[in-house]
Design an enzyme around this catalytic site. Structure first.
Site, PDB file in Angstrom:
ATOM      1  N   TYR A 151     -16.957  16.551 -15.341  1.00  0.00           N
ATOM      2  CA  TYR A 151     -17.427  15.379 -15.460  1.00  0.00           C
ATOM      3  C   TYR A 151     -18.568  15.039 -14.339  1.00  0.00           C
ATOM      4  O   TYR A 151     -18.113  15.233 -13.149  1.00  0.00           O
ATOM      5  CB  TYR A 151     -16.207  14.352 -15.169  1.00  0.00           C
ATOM      6  CG  TYR A 151     -16.425  12.958 -14.967  1.00  0.00           C
ATOM      7  CD1 TYR A 151     -17.207  12.123 -15.869  1.00  0.00           C
ATOM      8  CD2 TYR A 151     -15.988  12.445 -13.975  1.00  0.00           C
ATOM      9  CE1 TYR A 151     -17.517  10.732 -15.576  1.00  0.00           C
ATOM     10  CE2 TYR A 151     -16.066  11.124 -13.669  1.00  0.00           C
ATOM     11  CZ  TYR A 151     -16.921  10.258 -14.605  1.00  0.00           C
ATOM     12  OH  TYR A 151     -17.059   8.964 -14.115  1.00  0.00           O
TER      13      TYR A 151
ATOM     14  N   ASP B 284      -7.924  18.198 -15.224  1.00  0.00           N
ATOM     15  CA  ASP B 284      -8.207  16.946 -15.516  1.00  0.00           C
ATOM     16  C   ASP B 284      -7.753  16.904 -16.961  1.00  0.00           C
ATOM     17  O   ASP B 284      -8.525  17.534 -17.793  1.00  0.00           O
ATOM     18  CB  ASP B 284      -9.486  16.742 -15.279  1.00  0.00           C
ATOM     19  CG  ASP B 284     -10.126  15.188 -15.623  1.00  0.00           C
ATOM     20  OD1 ASP B 284      -9.260  14.663 -16.402  1.00  0.00           O
ATOM     21  OD2 ASP B 284     -10.893  14.749 -14.987  1.00  0.00           O
TER      22      ASP B 284
ATOM     23  N   LYS C 223      -9.255   5.676 -19.279  1.00  0.00           N
ATOM     24  CA  LYS C 223      -9.437   6.085 -20.662  1.00  0.00           C
ATOM     25  C   LYS C 223      -8.171   5.756 -21.737  1.00  0.00           C
ATOM     26  O   LYS C 223      -7.917   4.571 -22.155  1.00  0.00           O
ATOM     27  CB  LYS C 223     -10.017   7.396 -20.509  1.00  0.00           C
ATOM     28  CG  LYS C 223     -10.827   7.768 -19.630  1.00  0.00           C
ATOM     29  CD  LYS C 223     -12.156   6.895 -19.638  1.00  0.00           C
ATOM     30  CE  LYS C 223     -13.349   7.283 -18.812  1.00  0.00           C
ATOM     31  NZ  LYS C 223     -13.098   7.110 -17.380  1.00  0.00           N
TER      32      LYS C 223
ATOM     33  N   ARG D 165       0.905  -1.157  -0.095  1.00  0.00           N
ATOM     34  CA  ARG D 165      -0.124  -0.099   0.091  1.00  0.00           C
ATOM     35  C   ARG D 165       0.846   1.306  -0.234  1.00  0.00           C
ATOM     36  O   ARG D 165       0.378   2.288  -0.664  1.00  0.00           O
ATOM     37  CB  ARG D 165      -0.992  -0.123   1.300  1.00  0.00           C
ATOM     38  CG  ARG D 165      -1.974   1.261   1.551  1.00  0.00           C
ATOM     39  CD  ARG D 165      -2.912   1.036   2.295  1.00  0.00           C
ATOM     40  NE  ARG D 165      -2.541   0.229   3.467  1.00  0.00           N
ATOM     41  CZ  ARG D 165      -1.984   0.759   4.412  1.00  0.00           C
ATOM     42  NH1 ARG D 165      -1.571   1.894   4.576  1.00  0.00           N
ATOM     43  NH2 ARG D 165      -1.781  -0.169   5.517  1.00  0.00           N
TER      44      ARG D 165
END
Length: 377
Positions: free
Chosen positions: A96, A167, A192, A44
């Site tokens: 978004y 973004d 994406k 982690r």
């Protein structure tokens, strides 16, 4: 180094002469009992494979620091994690839908306010208050493809001590590098274009700010939304073909936009720079291309459902940036978290359709769109 080379050659010198990086699956790593030191301790916190990916991410953005998260929204949440009680973030009204949901429904519970504005380029000094600590920008915006002047907003925000978070999912570092234009932080949904095959969830954050990098490193370790080793490896491999894929997708999108621009069955068309000559000028000054996403609305009297059912190639599904073309209805899919009033304010109509162009032959895509438009009524 050109980005096409950086995407492939950033990582070198692997063990045994391997030309691709190994995958380190270990969740924990042995430490020196005398010093308790070690390059890695627990997955982690860090992992060799994820660290290699983060090196690539930083290289693509010409950044000092890169971070990989389990999804684009995990990356966005981390980017906004430096905000505190009483702080405000300014965003575009057409942001978004997932980001809208986070800012509208989650951040208020932490004492953080989001202010959605119609046009970020209309911001002036008077729009900033002592509480304004960040401006969050999508350019091109999703799904209206409106353009924001990054240099201008960065200069304006920095005068008031506010961060600029961009973004860059639609453009990727191949077409636009916001850090070089004054942004403090760049986030992407790597699901994406970076991953590019609709089979992987990932998010990225890059920055040149050491203090912010410490905060994002803490977000990874404290919140745990990190990218697993297998997915980190797959993303490294996918990034190698990103410039080639995007070049093909953008070229096809340009052809489709030209075809639909004067089509009598298209009522409105959205694509970067189409809104105005000024937006076209700004976009050309800060990006090297217009990307492979466009939106459109059918002419009145045509049956949207019949059109969508008639399509052979674009799948009716959320997401974008994959090698396969995808089409969706933002009002009910990507932006369903917004109220009808908020969508109307953002310029997102119930009939708007968003098309992500894949790598299929453009002639096949155009022929498919034409036959589906004919079938629409």
């Amino acid at each position: 180094m050109h980005i096409q080379t950086a995407a492939v050659q950033t990582l070198r010198d692997f063990e045994h002469g391997a030309v691709v990086p190994p995958v380190h699956l270990a969740s924990t790593f042995e430490l020196d009992p005398a010093t308790e030191d070690g390059a890695f301790a627990y997955q982690r916190g860090s992992n060799p494979t994820r660290a290699q990916l983060e090196t690539v991410l930083a290289a693509l953005d010409d950044a000092a620091h890169g971070f990989a998260f389990a999804s684009g929204m995990a990356a966005t949440a981390a980017a906004l994690s430096t905000l505190e009680v009483g702080d405000e973030v300014i965003l575009s009204a057409s942001v978004y839908g997932g980001t809208y949901r986070l800012v509208d429904l989650v951040l208020p519970g932490r004492g953080i306010t989001g202010r959605f504005v119609d046009d970020l380029d209309a911001l002036t000094d008077e729009d900033f208050t002592p509480a304004t600590k960040a401006v969050f920008i999508e350019t091109p915006a999703n799904p209206t493809l409106r353009i924001t002047d990054l240099r201008r907003i960065a200069e304006l925000a920095h005068r008031h001590g506010a961060l600029v978070i961009v973004d860059n999912t639609f453009m990727t570092p191949v077409l636009q590098k916001p850090l070089a234009l004054g942004a403090d932080v760049v986030v992407q949904s790597a699901t994406k274009y970076l991953a590019g095959h609709s089979d992987l969830l990932a998010g990225t954050v890059t920055t040149n700010d050491d203090r912010l990098a410490d905060a994002y490193r803490l977000a990874q370790k404290a919140q745990g939304g990190v990218l697993p080793p297998q997915d980190s490896f797959r993303l490294i491999q996918s990034i190698k073909t990103l410039p080639l894929r995007l070049e093909r997708q953008q070229a096809s999108a340009e052809r489709i936009v030209e075809h639909l621009a004067d089509h009598d069955r298209i009522a409105q068309l959205w694509y970067p720079g189409l809104h105005s000559e000024e937006e076209a000028r700004v976009h050309a000054s800060q990006a090297s291309g217009r990307g492979a996403v466009l939106s459109f609305e059918l002419a009145g009297g045509l049956d949207r459902v019949a059109f969508l059912k008639a399509l052979r190639f674009p799948a009716y599904a959320v997401s974008l940036g994959g090698v396969e073309s995808l089409i969706c209805r933002p009002a009910t899919m990507t932006h369903e978290a917004m109220t009808p009033e908020a969508r109307a304010n953002a310029g997102i109509s119930d009939e708007m359709l968003r098309l992500s162009v894949g790598i299929e032959h453009v002639d096949d895509l155009i022929a498919d769109l034409d036959q589906a438009l004919a079938a629409a009524g």
